[in-house]
Motif scaffolding. Structure first.
Motif, PDB file in Angstrom:
ATOM      1  N   HIS A   1     -10.382  -5.726 -20.118  1.00 51.92           N
ATOM      2  CA  HIS A   1      -9.069  -5.316 -20.599  1.00 51.92           C
ATOM      3  C   HIS A   1      -8.532  -4.196 -19.713  1.00 51.92           C
ATOM      4  O   HIS A   1      -9.285  -3.404 -19.171  1.00 51.92           O
ATOM      5  CB  HIS A   1      -9.130  -4.850 -22.050  1.00 51.92           C
ATOM      6  N   ALA A   2      -7.220  -4.166 -19.557  1.00 47.95           N
ATOM      7  CA  ALA A   2      -6.597  -3.173 -18.690  1.00 47.95           C
ATOM      8  C   ALA A   2      -5.336  -2.635 -19.353  1.00 47.95           C
ATOM      9  O   ALA A   2      -4.506  -3.404 -19.848  1.00 47.95           O
ATOM     10  CB  ALA A   2      -6.254  -3.786 -17.340  1.00 47.95           C
ATOM     11  N   ALA A   3      -5.205  -1.315 -19.370  1.00 44.35           N
ATOM     12  CA  ALA A   3      -4.005  -0.695 -19.924  1.00 44.35           C
ATOM     13  C   ALA A   3      -2.807  -0.954 -19.029  1.00 44.35           C
ATOM     14  O   ALA A   3      -1.692  -1.167 -19.508  1.00 44.35           O
ATOM     15  CB  ALA A   3      -4.225   0.813 -20.093  1.00 44.35           C
ATOM     16  N   GLU A   4      -3.041  -0.954 -17.730  1.00 47.59           N
ATOM     17  CA  GLU A   4      -1.991  -1.260 -16.759  1.00 47.59           C
ATOM     18  C   GLU A   4      -2.664  -1.640 -15.447  1.00 47.59           C
ATOM     19  O   GLU A   4      -3.841  -1.350 -15.230  1.00 47.59           O
ATOM     20  CB  GLU A   4      -1.067  -0.058 -16.538  1.00 47.59           C
ATOM     21  N   VAL A   5      -1.923  -2.295 -14.599  1.00 46.32           N
ATOM     22  CA  VAL A   5      -2.458  -2.724 -13.309  1.00 46.32           C
ATOM     23  C   VAL A   5      -1.824  -1.882 -12.202  1.00 46.32           C
ATOM     24  O   VAL A   5      -0.597  -1.805 -12.107  1.00 46.32           O
ATOM     25  CB  VAL A   5      -2.195  -4.223 -13.063  1.00 46.32           C
ATOM     26  N   GLN A   6      -2.665  -1.243 -11.418  1.00 45.95           N
ATOM     27  CA  GLN A   6      -2.199  -0.431 -10.303  1.00 45.95           C
ATOM     28  C   GLN A   6      -2.333  -1.214  -8.999  1.00 45.95           C
ATOM     29  O   GLN A   6      -3.303  -1.949  -8.808  1.00 45.95           O
ATOM     30  CB  GLN A   6      -3.006   0.863 -10.210  1.00 45.95           C
ATOM     31  N   ARG A   7      -1.376  -1.040  -8.113  1.00 42.34           N
ATOM     32  CA  ARG A   7      -1.384  -1.699  -6.817  1.00 42.34           C
ATOM     33  C   ARG A   7      -1.649  -0.644  -5.742  1.00 42.34           C
ATOM     34  O   ARG A   7      -0.802   0.215  -5.485  1.00 42.34           O
ATOM     35  CB  ARG A   7      -0.035  -2.376  -6.570  1.00 42.34           C
ATOM     36  N   LEU A   8      -2.835  -0.701  -5.139  1.00 41.82           N
ATOM     37  CA  LEU A   8      -3.203   0.249  -4.094  1.00 41.82           C
ATOM     38  C   LEU A   8      -3.124  -0.457  -2.747  1.00 41.82           C
ATOM     39  O   LEU A   8      -3.834  -1.434  -2.506  1.00 41.82           O
ATOM     40  CB  LEU A   8      -4.618   0.789  -4.327  1.00 41.82           C
ATOM     41  N   ARG A   9      -2.282   0.037  -1.891  1.00 38.98           N
ATOM     42  CA  ARG A   9      -2.022  -0.638  -0.623  1.00 38.98           C
ATOM     43  C   ARG A   9      -2.942  -0.124   0.484  1.00 38.98           C
ATOM     44  O   ARG A   9      -3.274   1.060   0.544  1.00 38.98           O
ATOM     45  CB  ARG A   9      -0.559  -0.449  -0.221  1.00 38.98           C
ATOM     46  N   ILE A  10      -3.326  -1.032   1.353  1.00 36.11           N
ATOM     47  CA  ILE A  10      -4.069  -0.700   2.569  1.00 36.11           C
ATOM     48  C   ILE A  10      -3.212  -1.155   3.742  1.00 36.11           C
ATOM     49  O   ILE A  10      -3.110  -2.353   4.019  1.00 36.11           O
ATOM     50  CB  ILE A  10      -5.440  -1.395   2.628  1.00 36.11           C
ATOM     51  N   PRO A  11      -2.552  -0.226   4.439  1.00 39.52           N
ATOM     52  CA  PRO A  11      -1.727  -0.632   5.580  1.00 39.52           C
ATOM     53  C   PRO A  11      -2.582  -1.217   6.687  1.00 39.52           C
ATOM     54  O   PRO A  11      -3.763  -0.887   6.834  1.00 39.52           O
ATOM     55  CB  PRO A  11      -1.043   0.672   5.999  1.00 39.52           C
ATOM     56  N   SER A  12      -1.989  -2.077   7.456  1.00 39.64           N
ATOM     57  CA  SER A  12      -2.731  -2.795   8.492  1.00 39.64           C
ATOM     58  C   SER A  12      -3.373  -1.850   9.496  1.00 39.64           C
ATOM     59  O   SER A  12      -4.486  -2.089   9.975  1.00 39.64           O
ATOM     60  CB  SER A  12      -1.807  -3.773   9.217  1.00 39.64           C
ATOM     61  N   ASP A  13      -2.694  -0.722   9.820  1.00 37.83           N
ATOM     62  CA  ASP A  13      -3.252   0.191  10.811  1.00 37.83           C
ATOM     63  C   ASP A  13      -4.384   1.053  10.264  1.00 37.83           C
ATOM     64  O   ASP A  13      -5.007   1.805  11.008  1.00 37.83           O
ATOM     65  CB  ASP A  13      -2.154   1.073  11.409  1.00 37.83           C
ATOM     66  N   ARG A  14      -4.644   0.988   8.971  1.00 34.09           N
ATOM     67  CA  ARG A  14      -5.796   1.689   8.355  1.00 34.09           C
ATOM     68  C   ARG A  14      -6.850   0.695   7.903  1.00 34.09           C
ATOM     69  O   ARG A  14      -7.742   1.036   7.132  1.00 34.09           O
ATOM     70  CB  ARG A  14      -5.317   2.521   7.159  1.00 34.09           C
TER      71      ARG A  14
ATOM     72  N   ARG B   1       1.032  -6.504  11.164  1.00 33.24           N
ATOM     73  CA  ARG B   1       0.878  -6.546   9.706  1.00 33.24           C
ATOM     74  C   ARG B   1      -0.256  -7.481   9.276  1.00 33.24           C
ATOM     75  O   ARG B   1      -0.470  -7.683   8.080  1.00 33.24           O
ATOM     76  CB  ARG B   1       2.180  -7.010   9.049  1.00 33.24           C
ATOM     77  N   LEU B   2      -0.987  -8.018  10.230  1.00 31.96           N
ATOM     78  CA  LEU B   2      -1.953  -9.074   9.939  1.00 31.96           C
ATOM     79  C   LEU B   2      -3.024  -8.642   8.935  1.00 31.96           C
ATOM     80  O   LEU B   2      -3.487  -9.439   8.124  1.00 31.96           O
ATOM     81  CB  LEU B   2      -2.618  -9.540  11.237  1.00 31.96           C
ATOM     82  N   HIS B   3      -3.408  -7.365   8.968  1.00 33.13           N
ATOM     83  CA  HIS B   3      -4.477  -6.891   8.087  1.00 33.13           C
ATOM     84  C   HIS B   3      -3.935  -6.058   6.924  1.00 33.13           C
ATOM     85  O   HIS B   3      -4.672  -5.270   6.326  1.00 33.13           O
ATOM     86  CB  HIS B   3      -5.498  -6.074   8.877  1.00 33.13           C
ATOM     87  N   GLU B   4      -2.688  -6.257   6.592  1.00 31.47           N
ATOM     88  CA  GLU B   4      -2.120  -5.570   5.432  1.00 31.47           C
ATOM     89  C   GLU B   4      -2.712  -6.158   4.154  1.00 31.47           C
ATOM     90  O   GLU B   4      -2.708  -7.374   3.960  1.00 31.47           O
ATOM     91  CB  GLU B   4      -0.598  -5.739   5.439  1.00 31.47           C
ATOM     92  N   GLU B   5      -3.241  -5.301   3.286  1.00 36.81           N
ATOM     93  CA  GLU B   5      -3.879  -5.770   2.053  1.00 36.81           C
ATOM     94  C   GLU B   5      -3.470  -4.877   0.884  1.00 36.81           C
ATOM     95  O   GLU B   5      -2.940  -3.770   1.073  1.00 36.81           O
ATOM     96  CB  GLU B   5      -5.406  -5.805   2.209  1.00 36.81           C
ATOM     97  N   GLN B   6      -3.729  -5.361  -0.316  1.00 41.21           N
ATOM     98  CA  GLN B   6      -3.448  -4.590  -1.516  1.00 41.21           C
ATOM     99  C   GLN B   6      -4.531  -4.879  -2.544  1.00 41.21           C
ATOM    100  O   GLN B   6      -4.929  -6.023  -2.738  1.00 41.21           O
ATOM    101  CB  GLN B   6      -2.062  -4.916  -2.077  1.00 41.21           C
ATOM    102  N   VAL B   7      -4.997  -3.829  -3.192  1.00 41.10           N
ATOM    103  CA  VAL B   7      -6.044  -3.937  -4.196  1.00 41.10           C
ATOM    104  C   VAL B   7      -5.409  -3.720  -5.563  1.00 41.10           C
ATOM    105  O   VAL B   7      -4.777  -2.688  -5.806  1.00 41.10           O
ATOM    106  CB  VAL B   7      -7.159  -2.899  -3.947  1.00 41.10           C
ATOM    107  N   LEU B   8      -5.584  -4.690  -6.443  1.00 45.53           N
ATOM    108  CA  LEU B   8      -5.053  -4.590  -7.796  1.00 45.53           C
ATOM    109  C   LEU B   8      -6.171  -4.140  -8.723  1.00 45.53           C
ATOM    110  O   LEU B   8      -7.206  -4.815  -8.832  1.00 45.53           O
ATOM    111  CB  LEU B   8      -4.489  -5.935  -8.261  1.00 45.53           C
ATOM    112  N   ILE B   9      -5.979  -2.998  -9.368  1.00 48.72           N
ATOM    113  CA  ILE B   9      -6.992  -2.434 -10.258  1.00 48.72           C
ATOM    114  C   ILE B   9      -6.419  -2.337 -11.664  1.00 48.72           C
ATOM    115  O   ILE B   9      -5.393  -1.679 -11.876  1.00 48.72           O
ATOM    116  CB  ILE B   9      -7.451  -1.045  -9.775  1.00 48.72           C
ATOM    117  N   GLY B  10      -7.066  -2.997 -12.596  1.00 50.18           N
ATOM    118  CA  GLY B  10      -6.681  -2.897 -13.998  1.00 50.18           C
ATOM    119  C   GLY B  10      -7.298  -1.658 -14.606  1.00 50.18           C
ATOM    120  O   GLY B  10      -8.497  -1.610 -14.867  1.00 50.18           O
ATOM    121  N   SER B  11      -6.485  -0.633 -14.827  1.00 55.23           N
ATOM    122  CA  SER B  11      -7.001   0.641 -15.341  1.00 55.23           C
ATOM    123  C   SER B  11      -7.602   0.449 -16.728  1.00 55.23           C
ATOM    124  O   SER B  11      -7.050  -0.264 -17.571  1.00 55.23           O
ATOM    125  CB  SER B  11      -5.876   1.674 -15.398  1.00 55.23           C
ATOM    126  N   SER B  12      -8.730   1.102 -16.982  1.00 57.11           N
ATOM    127  CA  SER B  12      -9.408   0.953 -18.260  1.00 57.11           C
ATOM    128  C   SER B  12     -10.113   2.261 -18.608  1.00 57.11           C
ATOM    129  O   SER B  12     -10.361   3.097 -17.742  1.00 57.11           O
ATOM    130  CB  SER B  12     -10.421  -0.190 -18.201  1.00 57.11           C
TER     131      SER B  12
END
Length: 300
Positions: A162-175, A195-206
């Protein structure tokens, strides 16, 4: 064969051991398992670790005096795997004392991934995913201090994730850097190179990380006050660790778009429920060795 593999597994999707990646937060990864019986499930769980990890790791297994052949199977595995350390208890001390024991066995630094011995990882390169997830936390907060639970897919329909909300944490391609993972935020065939390695991590806060499959920096695990808990049944109290981390202001959450695992012993069978009811009486109420251990700690 190498040429064919390169054709179907381009460098974009490969992790190269020994390479310094900008997303690699931890130089050391320890996977800890507390086992008691369930031989077939334990074997499947450990084999999946070796099959899908995707990065080097140390495996620490604490066996709580298994009686169904698990102990012998683990001993054979440890003899064949140089990165596996096996500690075998002469008696079943229960989960809380087992977790307390693991605290003294895990390294003081690095990343710790804890799994129950009936958790089977289904996703490839799950350790790459974990490193990138903690990298995203570090980029967002300045440090990688967090507790992240995995998606145990056959527990979701019961509301355990279960998650109270979902956070989007970005990882820019140059990092960031290869390999691409399920965190990918752009189409590999259409994104420009920058931009090839641009990613985002979705974390459901709990506020509650269930004690099956989770990861955190080793010091956060070592800080859990297991010695203060008297269990009301065999096993642990998931709320203890979560309450402790919350008191420290440590963010907790589930990786919504990360690796997935399966709970091999879920939902519980009638046989297992009966066993838990029996152990409620035998271990938490009449466990003389546990009571003596608690008294010794109290008067120390």
């Amino acid at each position: 064969m190498s040429a064919r593999r390169d054709q179907f597994n381009p460098v974009l999707f490969q992790h190269v051991p020994g390479t310094a990646y900008p997303w690699q937060v931890f130089d050391r990864v320890t996977i800890a398992v507390l086992s008691w019986n369930r031989r077939e499930m334990t074997e499947r769980a450990i084999e999946a670790l070796y099959r899908h990890a995707g990065m080097p790791f140390d495996l620490l297994v604490l066996d709580n005096a298994s009686t169904d052949g698990t102990a012998e199977m683990l001993a054979a595995m440890a003899a064949a795997q140089p990165n596996m350390r096996l500690v075998q208890n002469p008696e079943n001390v229960g989960q809380n004392r087992g977790m307390l024991q693991l605290q003294g066995l895990v390294p003081e630094d690095g990343l710790l991934l804890y799994i129950d011995n009936d958790i089977e990882f289904l996703s490839a390169c799950f350790l790459v995913h974990l490193q990138k997830a903690f990298h995203a936390v570090r980029l967002a907060t300045g440090r990688p201090d967090a507790v992240l639970g995995m998606r145990v897919i056959n527990g979701e329909e019961y509301g355990f994730r279960h998650a109270a909300e979902v956070q989007r944490l970005r990882i820019p391609s140059d990092r960031n850097g290869p390999p691409r993972t399920s965190f990918a935020a752009v189409n590999k065939d259409r994104a420009p190179p920058e931009r090839l390695h641009e990613e985002q991590v979705l974390i459901g806060s709990s506020d509650f990380i269930i004690n099956q499959c989770w990861a955190c920096p080793a010091p956060l695990f070592r800080s859990i006050p297991y010695q203060e808990l008297y269990p009301t049944y065999i096993g642990g109290d998931d709320a203890l660790a979560s309450t402790h981390w919350a008191s420290l202001g440590i963010p907790m959450g589930i990786l919504e778009n990360g690796p997935v695992a399966r709970h091999l012993d879920w939902p519980y069978s009638e046989e297992k429920i009966q066993l838990y009811e029996q152990l409620t009486q035998e271990r938490a109420v009449t466990d003389r060795s546990y009571l003596l251990w608690k008294l010794r700690r109290f008067f120390r």
